[in-house]
Design an enzyme around this catalytic site. Structure first.
Site, mmCIF file in Angstrom:
data_model
loop_
_atom_site.group_PDB
_atom_site.id
_atom_site.type_symbol
_atom_site.label_atom_id
_atom_site.label_comp_id
_atom_site.label_asym_id
_atom_site.label_seq_id
_atom_site.Cartn_x
_atom_site.Cartn_y
_atom_site.Cartn_z
ATOM 1 N N ASP A 446 -10.988 1.742 -7.029
ATOM 2 C CA ASP A 446 -10.427 3.070 -6.659
ATOM 3 C C ASP A 446 -9.067 3.276 -7.330
ATOM 4 O O ASP A 446 -8.487 4.422 -7.747
ATOM 5 C CB ASP A 446 -10.135 3.457 -4.975
ATOM 6 C CG ASP A 446 -9.310 2.085 -4.593
ATOM 7 O OD1 ASP A 446 -8.984 1.214 -5.053
ATOM 8 O OD2 ASP A 446 -8.941 2.305 -3.167
ATOM 9 N N CYS A 447 -8.477 2.303 -7.754
ATOM 10 C CA CYS A 447 -7.253 2.250 -8.689
ATOM 11 C C CYS A 447 -7.709 3.002 -10.316
ATOM 12 O O CYS A 447 -7.249 3.853 -10.842
ATOM 13 C CB CYS A 447 -6.620 1.036 -8.884
ATOM 14 S SG CYS A 447 -6.034 0.365 -7.225
#
Ligand code: LAN
Length: 721
Positions: A446-447
């Site tokens: 998700d980063c």
């Protein structure tokens, strides 16, 4: 052994602390020298994090949500660091600072005095009242795990045994069952320090690394954090390594127990864990395996053991090199440093690099100094900031151009451009973004997604993209990111954190940590899945020809996972922040982006109905952190600006029809805003492993700004509530 002067508890002068940020690396410096202190001025960010007076201007009282968002941004931009990121404390867990202090003690390193006294201040300030103990995290009740480790940390930092805080904490520790009742990781730390015996802990055999990789139990198949913690532990355990003995350790062997140390029956302590702090009890399977391992410890052929230790050492070095000695996170960081000390000694360049990189984890706050959960949350916070201002159009305002361009440039520089060294069981990382900064080198799904989305959104804002300082990014770099993401999808359609799931879920049955849940393998998470789906969608709009079919298929599968993981009551369970409100925001965003709305989507409707049902009397939203532990929604006594913002963002994305519901939430955000545009700290925001809380102090800025910015974009910039 480092000898400390008796402590007079003269804490430091807060006006002398400075945060240095270089390419995302955050380090705090104490300027004892007046000339130096005068040359290097404190920034607004320094002052904010030390809770000193900022002299931030009082802003005109906002009439509209947009003005409130702008005021929020006006305040928040003062906290930006020179390199473009937004720094922040990343504390909460109470088992991190002791790891650092113990590792420094064992490796005979002196902690400089300003740091030492500020660490004591932090530990004393965050001790529980009235019992003086510590929990697993700052909001939790006292446990043996927290109390034994932090008591030891205070003593090693120089607090005397008869200091009132030590007397109190010791009493609490004894009431809770003494250090004998520490959970497994506590037993390990105390053993390597030499104040507990290895015979009193369950084995951590490095031989697992020699098993065929095809076997499901091979450590390379575990969740990366669990793998990377047990690796150095096994290296140390297998050789029963210990630091040199000293007077304070001799005293600790008396203080931590209710009976003389020599009379303790160690083998009987292996499974002695204070019942109140067991989050995940041993299964019979684990107990059985432990018995086999105890037998193996007696029989282990020395050539097998030495091969296993050698393989562990090889893996440790790869981890160190892959992360420039910064390591994956705050538990394996001091563990790897100790291994390097034992193996190569204090004069080695490798050991010195380790000590140096500890600084990246050490955070100075108004309560004193502590070890952060990671070496920061730089990319993560910058990605949310950029999205908040680009998604809402706030970035078009010239007043914010410099701030936004610097944050975008920071994201540009933090993309990982290389792959890990071969042999380290790591997936390719070229194209990914990490949670903290490029040098750390770990992909997080998700980063990667949030950072890529932030940069892509910015490309579409002409007012911004035409400005000097706007980063130009070669389109191939986004394709690299997409390659990383597409490789990470699980067979259930969802996305996990650092890698795709590599091991079977039954491995959870041998989770030996007692105090954490869901740590053995990667799982799919609604938060990560949503982030990836939205990033793929944004990318596809930008480069429609690249892997279009695969993106479509991944999206379909991802949505299938999200629909399937929604609970009966319409919510999603959140694993990385508190809790249902967080994950339900993500779930709704993903489904809304696929075209579903409240009016025509069954899943979106159920999710919105859940959010509306938990709205507080005052119009805000607020969830208690205990929901993460129990798995059931629990209202906080007070609404929270962060939860209120997530709910507003979700309801707006879903086109929830009753505007009044949303407007009441917006009024809460406006009412809580201070005259200088800031919001005050409320409940700690983040969580991990079900049972540990962690701070995301920037959330209280970025999410209200985003929520009100989105509100204004949809309802009109001049509209009022
Ligand atoms: C984090 C921090 C960020 C977090 C998000 C990006 C928010 C999440 O969406 C995915 C998982 C991730 C990357 C994450 C995983 C676990 C971490 C690294 C932490 C919560 C920060 C600290 C924690 C780590 C495990 C702490 C060390 C403790 C152990 C039990 C090993």
């Amino acid at each position: 052994m480092p000898q400390h002067q008796p402590l007079t508890l003269n804490y430091t002068d807060l006006t002398r602390w400075r945060l240095l940020s270089e390419d995302g690396r955050q380090t705090w410096h104490y300027l004892a020298d007046d000339v130096q202190a005068a040359k290097w001025k404190q920034t607004q960010a320094d002052k904010y994090w030390l809770d000193l007076n900022l002299d931030a201007p009082t802003l005109p009282k906002p009439r509209t949500p947009l003005e409130a968002a702008r005021n929020g941004l006006t305040f928040y931009q003062q906290l930006q660091c020179e390199d473009g990121h937004f720094a922040g404390a990343y504390g909460g867990p109470h088992f991190l600072t002791p790891g650092y202090v113990i590792a420094m003690h064992i490796s005979q390193q002196k902690i400089p005095d300003p740091m030492r006294v500020e660490m004591i201040r932090y530990l004393l300030t965050t001790a529980n009242k009235p019992d003086g103990g510590w929990g697993i995290h700052i909001a939790g009740p006292s446990t043996v795990f927290g109390t034994a480790l932090n008591y030891v940390a205070c003593r090693l930092l120089g607090l005397e045994r008869d200091h009132p805080a030590m007397v109190l904490a010791r009493g609490t520790l004894h009431k809770l069952g003494t250090a004998l009742a520490a959970p497994a990781w506590g037993k390990f730390w105390l053993s390597v320090l030499g104040v507990y015996e290895y015979a009193g802990m369950n084995p951590v055999p490095p031989e697992l690394w020699l098993l065929p990789h095809a076997l499901p139990i091979h450590p390379a198949r575990w969740w990366i954090h669990t793998r990377m913690v047990y690796l150095p532990m096994s290296f140390i355990y297998a050789q029963r390594l210990k630091g040199a003995d000293s007077e304070v350790l001799r005293q600790l062997r008396e203080e931590l127990y209710a009976q003389p140390y020599e009379t303790i029956d160690w083998p009987r302590q292996c499974n002695n864990v204070a019942p109140a702090e067991v989050f995940y009890p041993h299964t019979r399977l684990l107990d059985g395996l432990n018995s086999i391992c105890h037998m193996y410890e007696k029989l282990a052929p020395s050539f097998v053991r030495s091969r296993a230790v050698a393989e562990a050492w090889r893996q440790l070095q790869l981890e160190d090199q892959n992360t420039s000695y910064g390591n994956l996170a705050s538990v394996n960081k001091p563990l790897n440093m100790m291994c390097t000390f034992f193996q190569l000694g204090p004069e080695s360049a490798e050991f010195k690099a380790h000590v140096d990189r500890c600084a990246d984890y050490i955070w100075m706050s108004e309560d004193g100094m502590h070890f952060n959960g990671t070496d920061g949350s730089q990319v993560w916070d910058a990605a949310f900031f950029c999205q908040a201002v680009c998604d809402t159009g706030l970035a078009n305002d010239p007043a914010f151009h410099t701030t936004v361009n610097r944050a975008l440039t920071f994201l540009d520089t933090q993309q990982i451009r290389t792959d890990p060294l071969p042999g380290s069981y790591r997936d390719p990382t070229k194209g990914a973004w990490p949670f903290s900064r490029r040098a750390q080198g770990y992909t997080v799904s998700d980063c990667t997604a949030e950072a890529m989305k932030a940069l892509l959104l910015a490309q579409h804002l002409p007012a911004l993209a035409s400005k000097a300082g706007f980063p130009t990014i070669d389109p191939s770099r986004y394709r690299d990111a997409v390659d990383v993401l597409l490789r990470m999808q699980n067979s259930d359609g969802g996305f996990a954190t650092y890698e795709a799931t590599r091991g079977p879920k039954v491995l959870e049955k041998i989770n030996p940590a007692e105090v954490f849940g869901d740590i053995m393998v990667e799982y799919s998470y609604p938060e990560c899945t949503t982030a990836v789906l939205l990033a793929l969608k944004t990318f596809h709009a930008n480069q429609p020809d690249y892997r279009a079919d695969e993106i479509a298929a991944a999206t379909k599968e991802g949505l299938r996972y999200l629909r399937g993981s929604q609970r009966e009551n319409g919510s999603w369970f959140g694993s990385w922040a508190v809790c249902f409100t967080y994950a339900t925001w993500f779930g709704i965003e993903a489904l809304a982006a696929s075209g579903e709305t409240y009016a025509d989507g069954r899943n979106v409707k159920r999710a919105c109905d859940f959010l509306v049902a938990i709205q507080h009397e005052d119009g805000g939203w607020g969830e208690d952190y205990t929901a993460c532990e129990t798995g059931e929604y629990q209202a906080h006594v007070k609404s929270q600006v962060v939860h209120t913002s997530w709910a507003i963002l979700a309801l707006l994305a879903a086109e929830y029809p009753d505007a009044a519901v949303i407007d009441r939430g917006v009024r809460v955000l406006m009412a809580r805003q201070q005259a200088d545009g800031r919001w005050l700290q409320e409940q700690i925001e983040g969580v991990f492993n079900r049972n540990a809380l962690i701070a995301y102090p920037n959330y209280k800025f970025v999410f209200p700004i985003w929520a009100m910015g989105r509100w204004a974009k949809l309802r009109g910039t001049e509209s009022t509530v």
